[in-house]
Scaffold this active site. Sequence first.
Site, PDB file in Angstrom:
ATOM      1  N   ASN A   1       0.880  -1.172   0.000  1.00 12.38           N
ATOM      2  CA  ASN A   1       0.000   0.000   0.000  1.00 12.38           C
ATOM      3  C   ASN A   1       0.916   1.220   0.000  1.00 12.38           C
ATOM      4  O   ASN A   1       1.515   1.550   1.014  1.00 12.38           O
ATOM      5  CB  ASN A   1      -0.887  -0.018   1.252  1.00 12.38           C
ATOM      6  CG  ASN A   1      -1.701   1.259   1.381  1.00 12.38           C
ATOM      7  OD1 ASN A   1      -1.745   2.077   0.458  1.00 12.38           O
ATOM      8  ND2 ASN A   1      -2.358   1.430   2.511  1.00 12.38           N
TER       9      ASN A   1
ATOM     10  N   LYS B   1       0.132   4.279  -0.301  1.00 12.64           N
ATOM     11  CA  LYS B   1      -0.453   5.496   0.289  1.00 12.64           C
ATOM     12  C   LYS B   1      -0.180   6.693  -0.640  1.00 12.64           C
ATOM     13  O   LYS B   1      -0.215   6.539  -1.843  1.00 12.64           O
ATOM     14  CB  LYS B   1       0.082   5.697   1.710  1.00 12.64           C
ATOM     15  CG  LYS B   1      -0.077   4.405   2.544  1.00 12.64           C
ATOM     16  CD  LYS B   1       0.156   4.584   4.005  1.00 12.64           C
ATOM     17  CE  LYS B   1      -0.075   3.241   4.713  1.00 12.64           C
ATOM     18  NZ  LYS B   1       0.050   3.321   6.153  1.00 12.64           N
TER      19      LYS B   1
ATOM     20  N   HIS C   1      -9.430   1.394   4.676  1.00 14.17           N
ATOM     21  CA  HIS C   1      -8.162   1.556   5.395  1.00 14.17           C
ATOM     22  C   HIS C   1      -8.365   2.509   6.572  1.00 14.17           C
ATOM     23  O   HIS C   1      -9.124   3.468   6.473  1.00 14.17           O
ATOM     24  CB  HIS C   1      -7.076   2.081   4.453  1.00 14.17           C
ATOM     25  CG  HIS C   1      -5.721   2.030   5.068  1.00 14.17           C
ATOM     26  ND1 HIS C   1      -5.265   2.987   5.943  1.00 14.17           N
ATOM     27  CD2 HIS C   1      -4.731   1.105   4.967  1.00 14.17           C
ATOM     28  CE1 HIS C   1      -4.055   2.655   6.355  1.00 14.17           C
ATOM     29  NE2 HIS C   1      -3.704   1.516   5.772  1.00 14.17           N
TER      30      HIS C   1
ATOM     31  N   GLU D   1      -6.674   4.855   7.698  1.00 16.35           N
ATOM     32  CA  GLU D   1      -6.411   6.280   7.417  1.00 16.35           C
ATOM     33  C   GLU D   1      -7.619   6.925   6.751  1.00 16.35           C
ATOM     34  O   GLU D   1      -7.899   8.101   6.961  1.00 16.35           O
ATOM     35  CB  GLU D   1      -5.140   6.415   6.562  1.00 16.35           C
ATOM     36  CG  GLU D   1      -3.893   6.175   7.404  1.00 16.35           C
ATOM     37  CD  GLU D   1      -2.746   5.541   6.660  1.00 16.35           C
ATOM     38  OE1 GLU D   1      -2.739   5.547   5.409  1.00 16.35           O
ATOM     39  OE2 GLU D   1      -1.837   5.014   7.334  1.00 16.35           O
TER      40      GLU D   1
ATOM     41  N   GLU E   1      -5.393  -4.666  10.468  1.00 12.73           N
ATOM     42  CA  GLU E   1      -4.369  -3.653  10.687  1.00 12.73           C
ATOM     43  C   GLU E   1      -4.651  -2.918  12.002  1.00 12.73           C
ATOM     44  O   GLU E   1      -5.449  -1.978  12.022  1.00 12.73           O
ATOM     45  CB  GLU E   1      -4.354  -2.646   9.534  1.00 12.73           C
ATOM     46  CG  GLU E   1      -3.997  -3.263   8.201  1.00 12.73           C
ATOM     47  CD  GLU E   1      -3.370  -2.245   7.246  1.00 12.73           C
ATOM     48  OE1 GLU E   1      -2.331  -2.590   6.660  1.00 12.73           O
ATOM     49  OE2 GLU E   1      -3.892  -1.127   7.109  1.00 12.73           O
TER      50      GLU E   1
ATOM     51  N   GLY F   1       2.718   2.479  10.816  1.00  7.66           N
ATOM     52  CA  GLY F   1       3.688   3.562  10.695  1.00  7.66           C
ATOM     53  C   GLY F   1       4.369   3.925  12.007  1.00  7.66           C
ATOM     54  O   GLY F   1       5.039   4.953  12.098  1.00  7.66           O
TER      55      GLY F   1
ATOM     56  N   SER G   1       3.522  -1.977  10.301  1.00  4.76           N
ATOM     57  CA  SER G   1       4.977  -2.047  10.505  1.00  4.76           C
ATOM     58  C   SER G   1       5.576  -3.397  10.127  1.00  4.76           C
ATOM     59  O   SER G   1       6.487  -3.888  10.802  1.00  4.76           O
ATOM     60  CB  SER G   1       5.343  -1.667  11.945  1.00  4.76           C
ATOM     61  OG  SER G   1       4.977  -0.315  12.208  1.00  4.76           O
TER      62      SER G   1
HETATM   63  P1  13P Z   1       3.145   0.557   7.652  1.00  3.06           P
HETATM   64  O1  13P Z   1       3.655  -0.733   7.067  1.00  3.06           O
HETATM   65  O2  13P Z   1       3.880   1.760   7.150  1.00  3.06           O
HETATM   66  O3  13P Z   1       3.041   0.480   9.138  1.00  3.06           O
HETATM   67  O4  13P Z   1       1.640   0.728   7.100  1.00  3.06           O
HETATM   68  C1  13P Z   1       0.750  -0.322   7.216  1.00  3.06           C
HETATM   69  C2  13P Z   1      -0.459  -0.010   6.423  1.00  3.06           C
HETATM   70  O5  13P Z   1      -1.218   0.878   6.768  1.00  3.06           O
HETATM   71  C3  13P Z   1      -0.694  -0.771   5.190  1.00  3.06           C
HETATM   72  O6  13P Z   1      -1.955  -0.538   4.691  1.00  3.06           O
END
Ligand code: 13P
Length: 249
Positions: free
Chosen positions: A9, A11, A95, A97, A167, A173, A213
């Site tokens: 992903n 982002k 997601h 976010e 997640e 992150g 992560s």
């Molecule tokens: P990270 O791997 O940067 O923690 O992000 C995970 C994520 O949100 C994947 O969709």
Amino acid sequence: MRKKLIAANWKMYKTPDQARDFFRDFLPLVQAHDRDEIVVCPTYLCLDAAVTAAKGSSVAVGAQNLHWEKEGAFTGEVNAAMLLAVGATRVIIGHSERRQYFGETDDTVNLKLKSALEAGLIPIVCVGEVLEEREAGLTDDVLRRQCMRAFYKISAKKAAKLVVAYEPVWAIGTGKTATPQLASDAHIIIRGEAAKAFGQEFADNLRILYGGSVKPENATALMSEPEIDGGLVGGASLDPKSFSAIVKY
Ligand code: 13P
């Protein structure tokens, strides 16, 4: 046996040129790798570049979001047919976010999931608790509610290609990874909800990815856990070497 799926992903990172550069370096690194399914989800703007770059390889391309309506006056939105038209075959839905910053709710996740399945896109539906919910002992309740409402009024037949990603928001992150055991416990709850909605056989075949992560250093421990059917990788998927190391955990 559920074939593992490792998805990137990206982002809000990378321009089309940067996406092309990624594929130029990444594809040779995973050329002979057919053990797992590999998916890359760039921004809408990079889908065309990614699809073109991935042509002839086993890497599939997905979007990070979609709108549920077939078309209409929805400024800034993109629908399932548009994604399919540029060659995207997967789509991330719900997601954290998007839930956190863009008003995504359990209800819009359900609408998006129905629309993606109807159109023939393979959805990756994200669920997960925030830190306060985990600390209050609410993780199982949150996962059950998110799954139940995401799956609402969808038949097992329609949902056949569904993928779910667990997640935990506190692990995204932050460098904090869920332990394989903790992820496994959450996956069992999610699988239980899938069994309620779609039947036990469906649930037994459902792929549940872990995200939060995931790095080359922890991928082996996570992916070796029988309940974990792959990963949804953010930060560590932006670099071809690190993403290929995760794919080849
Ligand atoms: P990270 O791997 O940067 O923690 O992000 C995970 C994520 O949100 C994947 O969709």
